[in-house]
Design a protein around this motif. Sequence first.
Motif, mmCIF file in Angstrom:
data_model
loop_
_atom_site.group_PDB
_atom_site.id
_atom_site.type_symbol
_atom_site.label_atom_id
_atom_site.label_comp_id
_atom_site.label_asym_id
_atom_site.label_seq_id
_atom_site.Cartn_x
_atom_site.Cartn_y
_atom_site.Cartn_z
ATOM 1 N N VAL A 93 -34.130 54.720 -7.307
ATOM 2 C CA VAL A 93 -33.570 54.926 -5.965
ATOM 3 C C VAL A 93 -34.679 55.370 -5.002
ATOM 4 C CG1 VAL A 93 -31.959 56.359 -4.619
ATOM 5 C CG2 VAL A 93 -31.239 55.431 -6.823
ATOM 6 N N ALA A 94 -35.606 56.188 -5.517
ATOM 7 C CA ALA A 94 -36.654 56.755 -4.651
ATOM 8 C C ALA A 94 -37.841 55.811 -4.453
ATOM 9 C CB ALA A 94 -37.142 58.067 -5.244
ATOM 10 N N LEU A 95 -37.939 54.798 -5.314
ATOM 11 C CA LEU A 95 -39.146 53.954 -5.320
ATOM 12 C C LEU A 95 -39.484 53.373 -3.943
ATOM 13 C CD1 LEU A 95 -41.378 52.643 -7.089
ATOM 14 C CD2 LEU A 95 -39.815 50.740 -7.474
ATOM 15 N N ARG A 96 -38.491 52.782 -3.289
ATOM 16 C CA ARG A 96 -38.760 52.125 -2.007
ATOM 17 C C ARG A 96 -39.050 53.123 -0.889
ATOM 18 N NH1 ARG A 96 -34.992 46.853 -1.066
ATOM 19 N NH2 ARG A 96 -36.594 45.333 -1.463
ATOM 20 N N PRO A 97 -38.141 54.094 -0.665
ATOM 21 C CA PRO A 97 -38.430 55.011 0.460
ATOM 22 C C PRO A 97 -39.658 55.897 0.245
ATOM 23 C CG PRO A 97 -36.406 55.669 -0.705
ATOM 24 C CD PRO A 97 -36.816 54.336 -1.251
ATOM 25 N N VAL A 98 -39.875 56.353 -0.973
ATOM 26 C CA VAL A 98 -40.991 57.295 -1.215
ATOM 27 C C VAL A 98 -42.303 56.542 -1.444
ATOM 28 C CG1 VAL A 98 -41.828 59.161 -2.714
ATOM 29 C CG2 VAL A 98 -39.409 59.029 -2.145
ATOM 30 N N GLY A 99 -42.202 55.366 -2.040
ATOM 31 C CA GLY A 99 -43.408 54.594 -2.321
ATOM 32 C C GLY A 99 -43.787 54.650 -3.790
ATOM 33 N N TYR A 100 -44.546 53.640 -4.207
ATOM 34 C CA TYR A 100 -44.855 53.491 -5.626
ATOM 35 C C TYR A 100 -45.656 54.663 -6.181
ATOM 36 C CZ TYR A 100 -46.868 51.695 -9.923
ATOM 37 O OH TYR A 100 -47.261 51.570 -11.226
ATOM 38 N N MET A 101 -46.771 54.968 -5.533
ATOM 39 C CA MET A 101 -47.703 55.926 -6.141
ATOM 40 C C MET A 101 -47.089 57.308 -6.332
ATOM 41 S SD MET A 101 -51.691 55.620 -5.362
ATOM 42 C CE MET A 101 -51.790 55.003 -3.733
ATOM 43 N N ILE A 102 -46.422 57.790 -5.290
ATOM 44 C CA ILE A 102 -45.854 59.142 -5.383
ATOM 45 C C ILE A 102 -44.683 59.169 -6.369
ATOM 46 C CG2 ILE A 102 -44.665 60.978 -4.075
ATOM 47 C CD1 ILE A 102 -46.336 60.038 -1.635
ATOM 48 N N PRO A 147 -44.031 48.864 -3.202
ATOM 49 C CA PRO A 147 -43.753 49.560 -1.934
ATOM 50 C C PRO A 147 -44.721 50.713 -1.679
ATOM 51 C CG PRO A 147 -42.124 50.149 -3.602
ATOM 52 C CD PRO A 147 -42.993 49.099 -4.225
ATOM 53 N N ALA A 148 -45.212 50.804 -0.437
ATOM 54 C CA ALA A 148 -46.142 51.889 -0.091
ATOM 55 C C ALA A 148 -45.385 53.164 0.259
ATOM 56 C CB ALA A 148 -47.012 51.461 1.081
ATOM 57 N N GLY A 149 -44.194 53.022 0.861
ATOM 58 C CA GLY A 149 -43.369 54.175 1.202
ATOM 59 C C GLY A 149 -44.068 55.124 2.155
ATOM 60 N N ASP B 413 -32.425 44.378 -8.651
ATOM 61 C CA ASP B 413 -32.947 44.038 -9.982
ATOM 62 C C ASP B 413 -33.220 45.306 -10.791
ATOM 63 O OD1 ASP B 413 -32.792 41.369 -9.628
ATOM 64 O OD2 ASP B 413 -34.915 41.025 -9.224
ATOM 65 N N LEU B 414 -33.794 46.316 -10.117
ATOM 66 C CA LEU B 414 -34.074 47.573 -10.812
ATOM 67 C C LEU B 414 -32.782 48.233 -11.288
ATOM 68 C CD1 LEU B 414 -36.859 49.202 -8.589
ATOM 69 C CD2 LEU B 414 -37.109 48.387 -10.919
ATOM 70 N N LEU B 415 -31.791 48.205 -10.400
ATOM 71 C CA LEU B 415 -30.506 48.809 -10.749
ATOM 72 C C LEU B 415 -29.868 48.070 -11.931
ATOM 73 C CD1 LEU B 415 -28.681 51.087 -9.626
ATOM 74 C CD2 LEU B 415 -27.407 49.309 -8.437
ATOM 75 N N LEU B 416 -29.940 46.728 -11.883
ATOM 76 C CA LEU B 416 -29.368 45.934 -12.985
ATOM 77 C C LEU B 416 -30.122 46.197 -14.287
ATOM 78 C CD1 LEU B 416 -28.662 42.496 -11.240
ATOM 79 C CD2 LEU B 416 -26.970 44.099 -12.140
ATOM 80 N N ALA B 417 -31.451 46.294 -14.192
ATOM 81 C CA ALA B 417 -32.242 46.566 -15.402
ATOM 82 C C ALA B 417 -31.838 47.910 -16.003
ATOM 83 C CB ALA B 417 -33.730 46.575 -15.064
ATOM 84 N N TRP B 418 -31.582 48.880 -15.129
ATOM 85 C CA TRP B 418 -31.142 50.204 -15.595
ATOM 86 C C TRP B 418 -29.793 50.084 -16.320
ATOM 87 C CZ3 TRP B 418 -26.956 53.451 -14.691
ATOM 88 C CH2 TRP B 418 -27.108 54.774 -15.103
ATOM 89 N N VAL B 419 -28.868 49.335 -15.675
ATOM 90 C CA VAL B 419 -27.530 49.150 -16.286
ATOM 91 C C VAL B 419 -27.675 48.474 -17.653
ATOM 92 C CG1 VAL B 419 -25.333 47.906 -16.060
ATOM 93 C CG2 VAL B 419 -26.300 49.083 -14.084
#
Lengths: 153, 507
Positions: A93-102, A147-149, B413-419
């Motif tokens: 859930v956090a990957l896109r808004p926060v960014g990959y590295m963090i 994502p850089a976020g 895709d990430l959500l589906l992979a988690w499921v």
Amino acid sequence: MASVSLGIAALVAAAIYGFGILQIPPKVFGDPLGPRVFPLLILGALLVVAVCLLIEGARNGPWKESAKSFAAFVRTDLSVVAGVAAWLLLFYVALRPVGYMISVAVFLTGLMLFFYHGRRWISVVTAISFSVVSYFLFARLFEVPLPAGISPI
Amino acid sequence: MHTLDYVLQGFLVATQPINLVYVFVGCILGTLVGVLPGLGPAAGIALLLPLTFGLEPTTALILLSGMYYGAMFGGSTTSILINTPGEASSVMTTLDGFQMAKNGRAGAALAVSAIGSLIAGTFSVIALTLLAVPLARFGLRFGPAEHFSLLLFSMAAVASLTGDSLARGMLSMVLGLMIATIGIDLQSGMPRFTAGVAELQDGVSFLVVAVGFFAISEVLINLENHHKGQSVVLSIKGRLWLTREEWRRSYMPIIRGTLIGFFKGVIPGGGATIATILSYSLERALSKDKDKFGTGMIEGVAGPEAANNAAVGGHWVPLLTLGIPTGTTTAILLGAFLIFGVQPGPLLFTRNPEVVWGLINSMYIGNVVLFILNLPLIAIFVRLLYTPTGLLMPLILAIASIGVYSIDGSALDLLLAWVFGVIGYIFKKVGIPIAPLVLALLLGKGLEQSFRQAMTISGGDPVIFVSTTISVTFLVLAVVMIAIPIVWSYRHAIFRSYFSRSQHKVA
């Protein structure tokens, strides 16, 4: 007990799938069978499997033993797996808004601190260095759009 | 162009420097995956697949196949040194391999495993080379009805022979078919089971399912096991070669294991595991020292290891010639072929001869590379066993997530992979095999298309499915496959009633 639970789950899945089939138009011009026929066959197979699982569960007998082992699993290991699954979901859930590295660094640090019983700084250094190295490897070398976020890079 | 010309052309493709490098890389990665307990070849390939999108199809497939047989090669190491199979088909090796290691003969056990794997691997590639074209020609005789029956047989075989319960295998298969129906219907153009989500119109990505079911669920299982306790790693003792006596005792089990493994590998269902069980049982039955099996008999390592690697070669035969995967890893490989726009099946040998022959011929090179890598460098690979699980598993989870995200950059895709990862974990806990689901997901669309095409040709008359010998044969085989576990579970009752009836007659 597992077979009966699976049988019931299969019946629930069949009901949902059956509802999904009702949303598909029955026949379309130029298609003699229509898009519903194959899913209906699958639904039939799922119902047969559900019945087989219920019979298998009834034949397997000692429910008390299965219930005891399931209860032991819930008491001991489920919390670990559920925790990892929840942590992973939070990371996604956090990957896109926060960014990959963090997000990767935080996600890995949390998991490693919990599961690695060696020196704590090793977990932190491994997590941070993996997030930085993998970002440059995948985003720059393999051109994966990560994502850089909120991170400045 | 003659077949021999294609074979030679394939050698030129396989020996191109870039492909040689990727054979080498695939073998190393495969050995690493095989050595890591809990991470099987299917998970390894699923993890690596998204990262190969930038490669040429031939090169990528050479890399992935190198990983497959590399994992089989490396899987024996953990069986011998920590009594934990790297993948399911190495289970039989643990019985005597680990005992050999405890007796100070780990070096001999690893050596016989490597020699057996080299011989079996090379034999199976030769057999694949010889059988591929005739079988592909046979496949050209298939119409939609025959194709439907073949796919049904393949799925029935995998569902019934994988796992302990027929009902659970079938449940897995049906769930796979259900997932396969999500998306736009190819014949009518109507969306099905998309719930209005535009991203689902193309269906659920195979890779998302594979990463979820194999990588994420395996990491969850491994972390759970890690939380419970750790395995002890035995060190390699003794020289890494066989004595004359050990070689004398090993060569016939290797030959028998090779033959059993290859022919079992060609048949769908059960993967290489059944081949190793058959080989072990045969060696035990033939031995004068039956009671010593399980205490460190080299025959108990040589036979199953050869069978394991020969089965890998056998698996390629139906995959390449008929487009039918026989197990989990070949199902993932079929997915890889399709992602790279290469359709395995009878026409593969005429449409993409450079790909298929380049791939097959790379396997000769790969087997030699593995042998050279495994014996002298085994001590280095073994160091990997000391990598703390608490650091390794989170890293695998992160790599799996990058892989899923790299497909389309999609959060769904990430959500589906988690499921799918969570469902895969539950499947493993309650003993539902995953192979039938993956196979059905891959073959589901083809099954539906051939069913509807056949019904359209016949004007809606289902008799078309029993109108040719080929189709009837596959349908009968599908029924037999489903009947086997049922008959097996009732065998005592059946034999008892049969004998009591025959005794009544005699009386």
